[in-house]
Design an enzyme around this catalytic site. Structure first.
Site, short mmCIF file in Angstrom:
data_model
loop_
_atom_site.label_atom_id
_atom_site.label_comp_id
_atom_site.label_asym_id
_atom_site.label_seq_id
_atom_site.Cartn_x
_atom_site.Cartn_y
_atom_site.Cartn_z
N HIS A 86 1.12 -1.58 -0.02
CA HIS A 86 0.48 -0.13 -0.57
C HIS A 86 0.78 0.98 0.01
O HIS A 86 2.29 0.89 0.07
CB HIS A 86 -0.83 0.07 1.41
N ASP A 88 -0.16 4.16 1.49
CA ASP A 88 -0.89 5.39 1.78
C ASP A 88 -0.21 5.04 2.63
O ASP A 88 0.04 4.33 2.90
CB ASP A 88 -2.93 5.47 1.88
N ASP A 119 6.18 1.44 6.99
CA ASP A 119 4.43 0.63 6.19
C ASP A 119 4.09 1.96 5.70
O ASP A 119 3.43 3.25 6.05
CB ASP A 119 3.88 1.57 8.05
N GLU A 153 -5.28 0.68 2.30
CA GLU A 153 -5.12 -0.07 3.64
C GLU A 153 -5.44 0.33 4.95
O GLU A 153 -5.83 -0.19 6.22
CB GLU A 153 -4.19 -0.82 3.28
N GLU A 154 -4.84 1.41 5.17
CA GLU A 154 -4.62 2.12 5.96
C GLU A 154 -6.29 2.71 7.05
O GLU A 154 -6.17 2.90 8.16
CB GLU A 154 -3.87 3.57 6.32
N ASP A 180 4.69 -5.80 4.79
CA ASP A 180 4.40 -4.82 5.57
C ASP A 180 4.41 -4.91 6.95
O ASP A 180 2.64 -5.12 7.09
CB ASP A 180 2.76 -4.35 4.79
N THR A 315 -15.97 26.09 33.00
CA THR A 315 -17.07 24.98 33.83
C THR A 315 -18.36 24.46 33.06
O THR A 315 -19.04 25.65 32.40
CB THR A 315 -17.24 25.93 35.28
N ARG A 328 -9.07 -6.21 18.79
CA ARG A 328 -8.05 -6.93 17.29
C ARG A 328 -8.81 -8.29 17.53
O ARG A 328 -8.41 -9.02 19.38
CB ARG A 328 -6.35 -6.93 18.00
N SER A 399 -3.11 -6.02 10.93
CA SER A 399 -3.90 -6.19 10.85
C SER A 399 -3.81 -6.13 9.23
O SER A 399 -3.61 -5.11 8.72
CB SER A 399 -5.60 -5.94 10.99
N HIS A 427 2.97 4.44 12.62
CA HIS A 427 1.17 5.16 12.86
C HIS A 427 1.81 6.09 14.10
O HIS A 427 1.11 6.37 14.34
CB HIS A 427 0.39 3.80 14.10
N1 BES Z 1 1.45 -2.68 8.28
C1 BES Z 1 0.09 -2.68 9.27
C2 BES Z 1 -0.30 -3.82 9.89
C3 BES Z 1 1.11 -4.79 10.20
C4 BES Z 1 1.15 -4.38 12.15
C5 BES Z 1 0.77 -6.60 10.53
C6 BES Z 1 1.92 -4.60 12.74
C7 BES Z 1 2.10 -6.66 10.97
C8 BES Z 1 2.71 -5.69 12.40
C9 BES Z 1 -1.08 -2.35 8.68
O1 BES Z 1 -0.25 -1.15 7.70
C10 BES Z 1 -1.64 -2.14 9.08
O2 BES Z 1 -1.31 -0.41 10.32
N2 BES Z 1 -2.88 -2.37 9.02
C11 BES Z 1 -3.69 -1.64 9.90
C12 BES Z 1 -5.39 -2.44 9.21
C13 BES Z 1 -6.42 -1.37 9.76
C14 BES Z 1 -6.60 -0.12 9.76
C15 BES Z 1 -7.94 -2.58 8.89
C16 BES Z 1 -3.93 -1.93 11.00
O3 BES Z 1 -3.40 -2.48 11.11
O4 BES Z 1 -4.03 -1.44 12.49
ZN ZN Z 2 -0.15 0.40 9.25
#
Ligand code: BES
Ligand code: ZN
Length: 463
Positions: A86, A88, A119, A153-154, A180, A315, A328, A399, A427
């Site tokens: 991805h 993004d 990422d 993806e994000e 990823d 207030t 998760r 994910s 992130h």
């Molecule tokens: N690269 C990550 C997924 C990931 C994170 C794999 C840590 C292995 C270890 C991916 O870009 C991501 O952040 N995915 C999101 C998916 C969500 C928005 C559906 C996530 O895991 O929060």
């Molecule tokens: Zn990510």
């Protein structure tokens, strides 16, 4: 391969400056103001695919951000790899915590700092460079290759399922390759065989029909911020378990073998806590940290707001309170089912003093991928050659929802070959990519394409 490898070695500077250019495009998928940058980034990737010798390069518009596709199918009888990634990235805030500007990639020590460095633009770029090195030096690839690089993806890959459904024939392949995720730790490459799923919810709590003076009304009305805090606090019990009825019902029990394998991995709770700046770890009782991260479901409050958060004091007894909560998930939990259980429970525990509105923002299914496949064998061999070390097998807590969809829609398994590191600040501020992993990744990717046909025993139809 010798020529390919020495080409990679002698082009390191060039690769770094190209990646810096890619990372300078602020392709934040969640923010409307970056819509133009999303287009620009898709175009940059498409142009680069063209430049390295991919064929049939296309930018497919979707109802959201575009998908970039390309292929190289000149290896009849050889397996076809579908590379997914991805372009993004996540928003950069809080901006003031970045040491260097997030879209001005900067080398410090052995790391390259920028949003998307790890990422996932950096990891996508790794494969583009290995393809380039092979094309330049061999004039061909040892496998057939299709690439789809998406822009959502994000934010939950909302339009990707429909895209894959619609282009089943175009995307037909023998296996999916995704970079990823992360290696186990620095200098310890790994094959990832499990990802968690996700159910992402938003709650809106309404108390009185308008903001009130907290002196004139405090004592007569249940403050919705307080009500929400009470509700959220009740979602875990004293053992760190989630209290939603039925939440654990479909959770696959960890096998003895898997638990024993995790125990063998080098891991120190103490060091982990120290690295993260906490005095003590927290989580579900009865499970080790790795088990909780990889194979147990969790519930997190991602954000909570309401009332006055500006400068100084005001207030006020606010009318509204909000929270974003994600869960998760692990096999065999299902995202839609868990979202329903959450909604039902949250409505049940909401006090009569407030009204409540619950929305599902997005979801994704947990994945376990087979490790006894020719794709994984090729990846193991490639990592050994690329990093000089045998990889270990691990799961991850993050994910990638499309993994399960590729299996469902296209019927193919994924190889998760991560070149990130767990502490690369994905992130969050100061995201980086370790440059040894960047170059090691390029070598490994080239080896992977080179090794795959050797391990591919099944005869492959021409695609
Ligand atoms: N690269 C990550 C997924 C990931 C994170 C794999 C840590 C292995 C270890 C991916 O870009 C991501 O952040 N995915 C999101 C998916 C969500 C928005 C559906 C996530 O895991 O929060
Ligand atoms: Zn990510």
């Amino acid at each position: 391969m010798e020529k390919v490898l020495s080409y990679i070695e002698s082009n390191k500077e060039q690769y770094l400056s190209e990646l810096t250019e890619l990372l300078s495009i602020p392709s934040v998928s969640s923010l409307k103001e970056h819509q133009g940058d999303m287009q620009r980034c898709a175009q940059w990737i498409a142009d680069h695919m063209e430049h390295i010798g991919m064929h049939n390069v296309k930018i497919f518009p979707t109802e959201g951000h575009p998908v970039v596709y390309s292929e190289w199918l000149e290896a009849p009888g050889k397996p076809t790899v579908l590379l997914y990634g991805h372009y993004d990235v996540q928003p950069v805030d809080p901006l003031n915590l970045w040491t260097s500007p997030p879209f001005q990639a900067t080398v410090r020590g052995e790391n390259l700092y920028a949003r998307g460095a790890s990422d996932d633009k950096g990891q996508v770029f790794i494969h583009l460079k290995s393809v380039e090195a092979m094309m330049k030096n061999e004039g061909a690839l040892p496998v057939n290759l299709k690439m789809i690089i998406e822009g959502e993806e994000e934010i939950g890959s909302d339009h990707l399922d429909a895209f894959v459904e619609e282009h089943k024939e175009l995307l037909k392949a023998d296996l999916v390759l995704i970079s990823d995720s992360s290696m186990y730790e620095k200098d310890v490459p790994s094959i990832c065989y499990g990802l968690r799923g996700l159910a992402y919810m938003e709650i809106e709590l309404t108390g009185p029909n308008r903001d009130l003076h907290s002196g004139s009304f405090g004592g007569s009305i249940h403050n919705p911020v307080q009500a929400l805090a009470e509700m959220i606090a009740s979602l875990h019990d004293k053992n760190g378990r989630v209290t939603i009825p039925g939440f654990y019902k479909d959770v696959r029990t960890l096998t003895k073998k898997e638990r024993a394998a995790y125990k063998k991995l080098p891991f120190s709770d103490k060091k982990y806590a120290k690295d993260l700046g906490v005095r003590e770890l927290y989580g579900e009782k009865g499970f080790t940290t790795l088990e909780r991260l990889w194979a147990r479901p969790t519930l997190e409050c991602n954000g909570i707001w309401g009332g006055y958060i500006g400068e100084g004091a005001k207030t006020v007894l606010p009318a509204k309170a909000y929270a974003k909560i994600s869960m998760r998930l692990v096999p065999d939990q299902q995202s839609a089912k868990i979202a329903k259980l959450f909604e039902k429970h949250i409505k049940k525990i909401a006090p009569k003093t407030v009204t409540i509105n619950v929305r599902t923002l997005h979801g994704g299914e947990p994945a376990i991928t087979p490790i006894d496949s020719p794709g994984v064998e090729a990846a193991v061999s490639a990592l050994e050659k690329g990093f000089g070390k045998k990889p270990l097998y691990q799961r991850e807590g993050g994910s990638i929802p499309i993994v399960v969809q590729f299996k469902k829609i296209l019927g193919i398994d994924t190889v998760l070959l991560g070149f990130g590191l767990p502490d690369e600040n994905a992130h969050s501020p100061d995201e980086f990519l370790n440059l040894n992993n960047f170059y090691g990744g390029i070598r490994t990717s080239a080896h992977f394409f080179n090794e795959l046909p050797k391990f591919w025993k099944r005869p492959s139809k021409k695609r």
